[in-house]
Design a protein around this motif. Sequence first.
Motif, PDB file in Angstrom:
ATOM      1  N   ASP A  57     -14.391 -11.680  -1.600  1.00 38.27           N
ATOM      2  CA  ASP A  57     -13.930 -10.364  -2.036  1.00 38.27           C
ATOM      3  C   ASP A  57     -14.399  -9.296  -1.057  1.00 38.27           C
ATOM      4  N   ALA A  58     -15.615  -9.442  -0.552  1.00 39.56           N
ATOM      5  CA  ALA A  58     -16.117  -8.470   0.415  1.00 39.56           C
ATOM      6  C   ALA A  58     -15.436  -8.636   1.770  1.00 39.56           C
ATOM      7  N   SER A  59     -15.122  -9.870   2.127  1.00 33.77           N
ATOM      8  CA  SER A  59     -14.464 -10.112   3.411  1.00 33.77           C
ATOM      9  C   SER A  59     -13.053  -9.536   3.441  1.00 33.77           C
ATOM     10  N   LEU A  60     -12.391  -9.552   2.301  1.00 32.02           N
ATOM     11  CA  LEU A  60     -10.992  -9.115   2.256  1.00 32.02           C
ATOM     12  C   LEU A  60     -10.835  -7.655   1.869  1.00 32.02           C
ATOM     13  N   PHE A  61     -11.932  -7.023   1.536  1.00 34.09           N
ATOM     14  CA  PHE A  61     -11.899  -5.669   0.972  1.00 34.09           C
ATOM     15  C   PHE A  61     -11.093  -4.684   1.811  1.00 34.09           C
ATOM     16  N   ILE A  66      -4.307  -4.463  -0.272  1.00 36.11           N
ATOM     17  CA  ILE A  66      -5.134  -5.209  -1.218  1.00 36.11           C
ATOM     18  C   ILE A  66      -6.020  -4.255  -1.990  1.00 36.11           C
ATOM     19  N   TYR A  67      -6.190  -4.538  -3.276  1.00 35.13           N
ATOM     20  CA  TYR A  67      -7.177  -3.820  -4.058  1.00 35.13           C
ATOM     21  C   TYR A  67      -8.025  -4.849  -4.799  1.00 35.13           C
ATOM     22  N   ARG A  82      -0.462  -5.020  -3.534  1.00 32.39           N
ATOM     23  CA  ARG A  82       0.682  -4.127  -3.671  1.00 32.39           C
ATOM     24  C   ARG A  82       0.997  -3.758  -5.114  1.00 32.39           C
ATOM     25  N   GLY A  83       0.026  -3.260  -5.825  1.00 32.16           N
ATOM     26  CA  GLY A  83       0.288  -2.723  -7.149  1.00 32.16           C
ATOM     27  C   GLY A  83       0.512  -3.737  -8.235  1.00 32.16           C
ATOM     28  N   THR A  84       0.250  -5.005  -7.939  1.00 29.77           N
ATOM     29  CA  THR A  84       0.384  -6.019  -8.989  1.00 29.77           C
ATOM     30  C   THR A  84      -1.011  -6.354  -9.515  1.00 29.77           C
ATOM     31  N   SER A  85      -1.153  -7.515 -10.143  1.00 33.45           N
ATOM     32  CA  SER A  85      -2.460  -7.885 -10.681  1.00 33.45           C
ATOM     33  C   SER A  85      -2.912  -9.200 -10.072  1.00 33.45           C
ATOM     34  N   GLN A 514       1.808   5.051 -14.189  1.00 29.03           N
ATOM     35  CA  GLN A 514       1.187   4.096 -13.268  1.00 29.03           C
ATOM     36  C   GLN A 514       0.445   3.024 -14.069  1.00 29.03           C
ATOM     37  N   LEU A 515       0.555   1.787 -13.635  1.00 29.85           N
ATOM     38  CA  LEU A 515      -0.125   0.702 -14.350  1.00 29.85           C
ATOM     39  C   LEU A 515      -1.645   0.839 -14.223  1.00 29.85           C
ATOM     40  N   PRO A 516      -2.366   0.297 -15.200  1.00 32.06           N
ATOM     41  CA  PRO A 516      -3.832   0.378 -15.146  1.00 32.06           C
ATOM     42  C   PRO A 516      -4.402  -0.277 -13.890  1.00 32.06           C
ATOM     43  N   TYR A 517      -5.437   0.332 -13.402  1.00 31.18           N
ATOM     44  CA  TYR A 517      -6.214  -0.178 -12.265  1.00 31.18           C
ATOM     45  C   TYR A 517      -5.357  -0.394 -11.014  1.00 31.18           C
TER      46      TYR A 517
END
Lengths: 614, 361
Positions: A57-61, A66-67, A82-85, A514-517
């Motif tokens: 997660d830190a490498s891809l941050f 990406i979120y 891209r705004g998905t989950s 806007q969707l959550p998170y």
Amino acid sequence: MKVVVFWMVFLCPFFLRAQSDTVLMRPIEIMGFGMVPYATGDVVREIHTLDHIKTLDASLFSQAGIYMKNYGHQQLATIAFRGTSAAHTNVLWHGIPVNSPTLGSTDFSQWHAWLIDDVAIQPGNQGALYGTGSIGGTVFIDHFNKIRTNGAAIGLGLGSFGYNFQGGRAEYKKDHLQGTTHIYREAINNDFSYPLKGTDLIQTQQNAAALSYGFRQELQHFWQNQRLSIDLLLFYQHRESQPIITRNYGQDFIKTHNIKSVVEHFIDLDKGSLSTTLGWVNDQMIYNQNPEIRSQQVTLTQRYEYEIGDRFHLNSGFLINLLAAKGSNFEKINPQKQLDFFAILKYKINTHWNSTLGLRESFIVDAGSKLLPSLGVEGVWMLPKGTLVSYAKIAKGFRYPTLNDLFWLPGGNPSLKPEQSASADIGVKVRYRKFNTQVNVYQTWAKDWILWLPQTGNIWRPENIQNVGISGIEYTLGYQYSLNETELESQAVLNFQRSINKSAYPNQAALGSQLPYVPYFTAIWSNTFHIKKWSIGLDQSYTSRRYTTLDQSDTYAVDPYFLLDIATDYQLNLGKVTTQISFKIKNIFNNYYENIQNRAMPGINFQLQIITKL
Amino acid sequence: MTQAKYLFNSLPLYILFFATLFFVSCTDDSEVVPNDNATENTIGSFSSGIFVVNEGNFGAADGSISFIDSEGIVQNDVFSENNALLPLGDVVQSMYLRDTLAFILVNNSNKVEVVDVDEMKLLHTISGVSLPRYMITEGDYGYISEWVSFTDPGRISILDLKTYEVLDTVAVGFGAEALAIRDNKLYVSNNFGSTLSVMDLSTREIIQTITVGPSPAAMIIDQNDHLWVVCSGGYNEDYSTANNGSLVQLDTNDEVVQEIALGMNVSGKMVANADLSILYFYSGTTVYSYSIGDETYDTFIENTSAISFYGIGIAPDGDMYIGDSKGFLSLGSVYVYDEMGREKDEFQVGRGPNGFVFKPE
């Protein structure tokens, strides 16, 4: 104020005059086909993780599009493209789908970069040859197309809040055999302090410690035109569940045992290749003293790549996936059986243009099938001092319901339909002298997204109820300047995304919200300054406000935050032994921030990393 | 390249790098310092109106209190707004009013916040409670039901209302839930089982355990001084609903004298009209009424546009307030109905409205 400063420093590189006598580019993205053998077309960004003493997660941050959602420090971390989950991200390890069959997502804090050679990401749903869930994008973890050498490394990490890491790895090659072995232990007390909102109290985080062990063994044997490869990943973690800030204690924990294994046979044929991969994934999770939940997956894939004349390239094959879960909240369910066929034809139109036509058909027993076409074109032009690449893609995507969605007791809904999407994506990428820049614009239309809804009798049940429209733009600008032994690398990534609820559910206010998170805006600016054996890094990131309700309520929004990390590295060479010493100060302004509502993240903290290579 | 030229050519790099450090170090002050002044009571007083208890999303610590004044104006999150943005906590289960004090029980934060109800100012935090659910008072003492855990018996904590100290705890059945007091006896519904525990308030001992129906919850003492408890109903082995909810009547001798089978599972919430002659309970988005003395119940309100009823209350003027959790996906709604069950109004409140406290002038 911070945003203004961010933009000021962001614009600074444009005012520097480029030097023309030295060009040393270190591309972080690799264009073209087949870089990741389980994807096709499009831009695939590859991230070398081997010397990262951190989780994925830190490498891809810092990647565009990406979120990362972190449910606390060193806690559950999921990815969203891209705004998905997280559930809309396909994760493949050696081409094997490894999202949890029950949850449909991957906890990236349980993938340590120390065990991994490379990760590639591909935003958009056009990339993966097979598998479910790539509506948002795909993460590719490792592949067997590597040549090993003889060498070894030891990694040590120390940091704030009792963080410590010990790892070792070795890779070897002799005659027709090569392989690599990795092992690590990582622990953290995670007893950081933070100010409790609305009070003068400084609270010390409780019940957030974690202990992980990981082991990897890869072996490959070559003979004639063939290769047999195996990879085995073992992972154990005992992680306390970081409580929310208003309940700063607890005894909740999660114990995880994962086994992932894969065997691949590869034959290099005249004008083509044939690879067959068999994977087995076993995940066990125990939450507190509850009975364990165990999921298993067996996957068989075969891919056939073939050059047809000078202009055509065919990539075709199939995937068979069997998924099963056991636990007190699952009846004795039969394994879910998925079958995917795919055929991707690449056509070289002329010296500049390529096109890709893809066709996937995905079947799931008792749940019908999905036909997923995709079409992409890509043009490449060589400039006097650079390149220009433009591309456009359209594709359909889908996501099967998870085993929890289908069979969880109570409430699982076996009659759920797959979520569906259609997307269009256009982009341009330019490398010119010391600059490289890329712009992607995308639009996705999604329907039948699954939400769990309350029913009578306090039972919740998933339904295909939500339609979503997603649009956004990703912009990356990189700059590199070098002179003699001095070098500056700078990269800015800006994301703007709208992920809009197209359903008036659960109330009218939700329509158009806007969707959550999903933050509207994120920005990351990374700089590394090298001088001889030293380097200094400066990473800044900004994440805008995130809403937590479908009606975009300000009351329940999570505040934006800005982070600044500074790192310094020194490389020490003693004969054949190279030691890299890194010291990093994270969140240097000691900002209090939350990635997930009311889950504290640490203020200023430190990490020392030493990697010695033989 | 000479050393001087090298340094000169490298100058822009140094400028850029250190300028960056300089600029970013000049950003605003840290965001971590709480600022009482910025959030000083901007809402006003809460002398009369309706408090809505918003449970919040489990695990998100976003429970809150909304306030609907006599003009119908809604103020959300009044606890945090009047206490320097202090989050109220996770799973705000209930609120109990006594004189000028409100006791807000925050289940998954294991605390009870004591506030001055007129200003919503925090006076005291009672910790040491474990999954608190409901509260009731008698004389100088408060009684708090607590689940304790999902594997241990529930308990009643006895609170000194002058010092806010927990004086004693008394173990009851699993899932200690709703409370009622009659004839110097405290009745506790044990929601994880099928019983009521009865505690003598003088001796603070459990003197009786009464079997009622599966998942007993809210209790009401009717106009005949009989005690009614709504039992939500249980679940089958495959977790499907057993559809065996019921209303159980206990006479003044604590004998079960009537059981109304409901043929469905229902919520654990129940209210009564002003003269305590009609009971109201709900399942899904339908409210049912039961007139005491009848053999069966009637449908009172059906709201097909609601998502999920989650709380119910009856105001002193007879209006019925119903909270819709909206599946915790958005802000909750409160529907207001008159005594005939006709919809009068609708308010948007916090997340997961599960109960109402009416504060008359």
